[in-house]
Design an enzyme around this catalytic site. Structure first.
Site, short mmCIF file in Angstrom:
data_model
loop_
_atom_site.label_atom_id
_atom_site.label_comp_id
_atom_site.label_asym_id
_atom_site.label_seq_id
_atom_site.Cartn_x
_atom_site.Cartn_y
_atom_site.Cartn_z
N SER A 1 -26.68 45.63 14.73
CA SER A 1 -27.38 45.51 13.45
C SER A 1 -27.24 46.82 12.69
O SER A 1 -27.08 47.89 13.31
CB SER A 1 -28.86 45.23 13.68
N TYR B 1 -36.38 46.85 18.07
CA TYR B 1 -35.15 46.09 17.79
C TYR B 1 -33.97 47.06 17.61
O TYR B 1 -32.89 46.84 18.17
CB TYR B 1 -35.38 45.28 16.51
#
Lengths: 76, 251
Positions: B144, B157
């Site tokens: 990401s 995350y």
């Protein structure tokens, strides 16, 4: 089974069949290192149509042990 | 399955978003058997039905929670039974946990670790054994944009996604001699369920911070993943490829 397994070892490790004895051991023979171990596992799984658990992959430290392990999966 | 098939592509998280987009692109290749993997059987079957209805016949599905080892083992047994080489594997499954540090719950950190990191390791272990048989294969992890840039409230995350960068580089080094390539794709803001909760105002700000001035579509990430599966990318390994339209998050 043992002859088939012996042939896999000879072919993957690129050594003469006579060198594939029960005493042939991971890390002790120049040709049997972590890379060739992976190739051995891949070829054994493919040829015997089995899936070997991680514990057994770690445990497969000699040709004698490999015969034992493959026999166990073949009988399942 | 049709007779023309000669290889397999495996996709986790295939019932929606980027995973489903990869499945649709991969299924265009008539020689490819696409194995769609996801946890939710109903959603997975519905996604597969979309592809079958579109005329793609070489699509299989397998329901599995990739955080449970036994289910991962069953998945590999299923793949093994098809008896075709696996050319590509992409790990799209996973959710995004957002929480300020002080309100971060211990068990949800574990859950993110299992979803993003441990599953990537265990799946790579199984798939690389199958790929090693043919001395060929391409593994793709989904990172990401926050892995490198960071983002408030996404520390867990981001930590998990950045762990995948180390995994990618290390596995690329370890598996390279078997001609197994390992790369990661780091999407920016992509129009999927993962970002559906972002308020419009924040979305507009993200668009403003994106060089290309828009959010991305799952197909645009899927194109890169399918490129990484293809022969054309045969000399690319150990890379994190950003597919973010030039997004600068601005901490």
């Amino acid at each position: 089974m043992n002859e088939k397994l012996r042939n896999i070892f000879a072919s993957v490790l690129d050594i003469p069949l006579e060198e594939v004895t029960d005493e042939l051991a991971y890390g002790q023979h120049d040709k049997w290192d972590s890379m060739s171990h992976m190739m051995l596992i891949a070829d054994i799984e493919s040829n015997f149509d089995i899936m070997i658990d991680t514990d057994d992959i770690i445990d497969m430290s000699s040709f004698a042990k490999a015969q034992e392990i493959v026999a166990k999966y073949e009988s399942e | 399955m049709t007779n023309s098939v000669n290889h397999i592509v495996v996709i986790t998280g295939a019932s929606s978003g980027i995973g489903l987009a990869v499945a649709k692109k991969a299924a265009l290749n008539e020689q490819c058997v696409v194995i769609m993997v996801a946890k939710n059987e109903e959603k997975l079957v519905a996604a597969k039905s979309q592809l079958v209805a579109a005329g793609y016949l070489n699509v299989e599905h397998f329901t599995a929670d990739i955080t449970i080892n036994e289910q991962v083992t069953q998945l590999f047994k299923f793949i093994q039974k098809i008896k075709l080489p696996v050319y590509g594997f992409v790990h799209c499954a996973g959710t995004m946990y957002e929480s300020p540090l002080l309100m971060t719950r211990d068990h949800l950190v574990d859950e993110q670790y299992h979803q993003h990191v441990k599953s990537a390791i265990m799946l790579a272990q199984g798939i690389s054994k199958i790929m090693a048989r043919n001395k060929s294969g391409s593994i793709v992890f989904i990172s990401s944009v926050v892995a490198q840039q960071g983002s408030r409230g996404q520390s867990v995350y981001a930590a998990m996604k950045s762990a995948l960068h180390g995994l990618t580089a290390s596995l690329a080094a370890e598996l390279g001699t078997m001609n197994i390539r390992v790369n990661a794709v780091a999407p920016g803001v992509i129009d999927t369920a993962l970002v559906a909760h972002i308020p419009d105002e924040k979305k507009q700000q993200l668009i403003k911070n994106t060089a290309l001035g828009r959010i991305g579509q799952p197909e645009e990430v899927a194109d890169v993943i399918n490129f990484l599966f293809a022969e054309e990318s045969r000399f690319i390994t150990g890379q994190v490829i950003h597919v973010d339209g030039g997004l600068k998050l601005g901490l």
